[in-house]
Design an enzyme around this catalytic site. Structure first.
Site, PDB file in Angstrom:
ATOM      1  N   LYS A  22      -3.370  -3.754  26.633  1.00 43.84           N
ATOM      2  CA  LYS A  22      -5.087  -4.058  26.351  1.00 43.84           C
ATOM      3  C   LYS A  22      -5.391  -4.216  25.039  1.00 43.84           C
ATOM      4  O   LYS A  22      -6.324  -5.183  24.796  1.00 43.84           O
ATOM      5  CB  LYS A  22      -5.780  -2.526  26.882  1.00 43.84           C
ATOM      6  N   ASN A  23      -4.793  -3.637  24.036  1.00 51.67           N
ATOM      7  CA  ASN A  23      -5.310  -3.686  22.392  1.00 51.67           C
ATOM      8  C   ASN A  23      -4.853  -5.154  22.096  1.00 51.67           C
ATOM      9  O   ASN A  23      -5.121  -5.613  20.882  1.00 51.67           O
ATOM     10  CB  ASN A  23      -4.894  -2.646  21.641  1.00 51.67           C
ATOM     11  N   CYS A 126     -15.936   4.276  23.527  1.00 57.40           N
ATOM     12  CA  CYS A 126     -15.638   5.578  23.510  1.00 57.40           C
ATOM     13  C   CYS A 126     -16.375   6.481  22.418  1.00 57.40           C
ATOM     14  O   CYS A 126     -16.565   6.096  21.264  1.00 57.40           O
ATOM     15  CB  CYS A 126     -14.254   5.949  23.461  1.00 57.40           C
ATOM     16  N   ARG A 131     -16.904   5.208  13.848  1.00 62.00           N
ATOM     17  CA  ARG A 131     -16.060   3.854  13.715  1.00 62.00           C
ATOM     18  C   ARG A 131     -17.083   2.793  13.360  1.00 62.00           C
ATOM     19  O   ARG A 131     -17.376   1.806  13.919  1.00 62.00           O
ATOM     20  CB  ARG A 131     -15.408   3.730  14.932  1.00 62.00           C
ATOM     21  N   ASP A 317      -3.402   6.860  19.552  1.00 63.67           N
ATOM     22  CA  ASP A 317      -3.759   6.903  21.008  1.00 63.67           C
ATOM     23  C   ASP A 317      -2.791   7.422  21.729  1.00 63.67           C
ATOM     24  O   ASP A 317      -2.965   7.513  23.252  1.00 63.67           O
ATOM     25  CB  ASP A 317      -3.685   5.214  21.381  1.00 63.67           C
ATOM     26  N   ARG A 409     -10.285   1.532  32.222  1.00 67.10           N
ATOM     27  CA  ARG A 409     -10.477   0.631  31.222  1.00 67.10           C
ATOM     28  C   ARG A 409      -9.057   0.290  30.538  1.00 67.10           C
ATOM     29  O   ARG A 409      -9.113  -0.696  29.763  1.00 67.10           O
ATOM     30  CB  ARG A 409     -11.375   1.571  30.172  1.00 67.10           C
TER      31      ARG A 409
END
Length: 430
Positions: A22-23, A126, A131, A317, A409
């Site tokens: 995903k990233n 999230c 951030r 993560d 997600r």
């Protein structure tokens, strides 16, 4: 609202295909804004975040095509998608789209580079910390952009003739800011040097994609990226790398439940720090031709202390998943979270299983127990969600994980992958 119901206690045995990251997929999709020619991405995971970014890109005028599986491709291979940004029809990324996913803010780099202007809502995502986007704006200003904040939007304008190469030194490592400035710099006039750049494999995947599109980038995989700006980029075909976070997650699930699992397509070099920690915990890891095999030895789970760090360190993560593993260790472990200031929301939910965890600032102390008990729990963010699933796989009795939209997600076909390896797990429509 959907829930996941599972009965713990079954060992995991079999094979789990690792999906595309995903990233990496999200910034690769955003890179399509840099060229009018088609960008073809393969191994794109089927995730809610991918669908959301499709909506954002279509708002800018990107034509998106999803292709069927090619002859001979194995079941479970990610999507093949073509992104064609022939004409950017709108340089505004509105609040109602950007607020749902933080990574969508990254469109500001390509839009500013190609169209010399962008109006992008301040991001959402999230609830694991503030951030802020100050590092993004710091980098764009260094490239000559004028930045204003107007009614919750970042309004950016490039100087006449476009962005100008410069040296950008980040005071702290930021994956998102590195992606954004890297993409913006490809079309800037002159040379850009990014110092203290993030070194994650997903950054390298995007940098190599940009090179395939005609960008001139050196230092890929290091803390210093040098980009010589070009007039325009062209199309390319690029594969999304396997998801190292999914790899680590399933490795920890196998370690916690016991058994023998082959993680097909996994690249151990992308998460070596996490694998080193698992080996200290008593997990047997074997690199094979088709991936990574995970077994737990017969001595129980050994306690290990961990600090999260930017790549190549232990990934933030994977912190929640590792904490779940340590709840059943044979002793006391300590986990220090150094990346996000609010990433222990899963602690209260793990306590519902009977876990013994105490938090003092950045440090969580986990006292292992021989057995967890199933419970009703609530997902709080993407990675915390899957830590609850891992705990439930090993807990005695029934576990129900609520608010699993977080899972959708970032984890593709989670229940199916686990059930094929013997887990008693199902999705229950809410």
């Amino acid at each position: 609202m959907d829930r996941i119901r599972l009965i713990g206690g079954n060992e995991l045995r079999g094979e789990i295909p690792i999906s595309g990251a995903k990233n990496a997929a999200l910034p690769l999709m955003i890179a399509s804004l840099l060229t009018a020619e088609p960008l073809v991405l393969t191994n794109v995971p089927r995730l809610a975040d991918v669908k959301q970014l499709e909506r954002i890109l279509e708002n800018h005028g990107v034509d998106i095509a999803v292709h069927g599986r090619r002859r001979g491709e194995a079941e479970g291979v990610g999507q093949r998608m073509t992104f064609t940004a022939g004409e950017i029809v709108d340089t505004t990324a509105p609040y109602e789209l950007v607020s749902k996913m933080r990574a969508s803010f990254w469109v500001i780099g390509p839009l500013l580079a190609r169209c010399h202007e962008a109006r992008v809502s301040l991001p959402g995502g999230c609830a694991i910390g503030t951030r802020p986007v100050d590092l993004f704006l710091h980098g764009l200003k260094a490239l000559g952009a004028e930045i204003d904040i107007d009614d919750g939007y970042v309004v950016a304008r490039a100087p006449k003739g476009g962005l100008v190469g410069a040296t950008v030194r980040f005071p702290k490592v930021s994956v998102g800011a590195t992606h954004t400035i890297l993409m913006a710099a490809t079309l800037a006039r002159g040379t850009t040097i990014i110092e203290n750049a993030a070194q994650e494999p997903e950054i390298s995947n995007v940098a190599e994609c940009l090179v395939a599109m005609g960008a001139r980038i050196s230092g890929i995989g290091t803390q210093t990226l040098t980009i010589e700006g070009v007039e325009k980029l062209h199309g390319a075909t690029v594969e999304v790398i396997p998801d190292r976070i999914e790899t680590g997650t399933f490795a920890m699930a196998a370690a916690m439940t016991g058994g023998d699992v082959l993680l097909r397509g996994a690249r151990p070099e992308h998460l070596q720090a996490a694998l080193d920690v698992l080996e200290k915990a008593g997990v047997e890891l074997t690199t094979e031709a088709h991936g990574l095999r995970v077994r737990r030895n017969g001595n129980g789970i050994q306690p290990v202390d961990v600090d999260t760090d930017p790549f190549p360190g232990f990934p933030t993560d994977l912190q929640a998943q590792f904490m779940a593993l340590m709840t059943m260790s044979t002793g006391t472990s300590r986990i220090r979270e150094t990346i996000f200031e609010n990433r222990y929301m899963h602690v209260a939910e793990l306590a519902r299983f009977g876990a013994d965890i105490a938090v003092d600032g950045q440090v969580a102390t986990v006292r292992g127990k021989p057995q967890l008990k199933g419970a009703q729990v609530m997902a709080t963010d993407l990675r915390a969600s899957v830590s609850l699933v891992i705990a439930g796989l090993a807990a005695k009795g029934e576990t129900v994980v609520n608010r699993i939209y977080h899972l959708d997600r970032g984890f593709e076909r989670l229940e199916e992958k686990l059930s094929r390896c013997g887990a008693e797990i199902e999705r229950v429509a809410g």
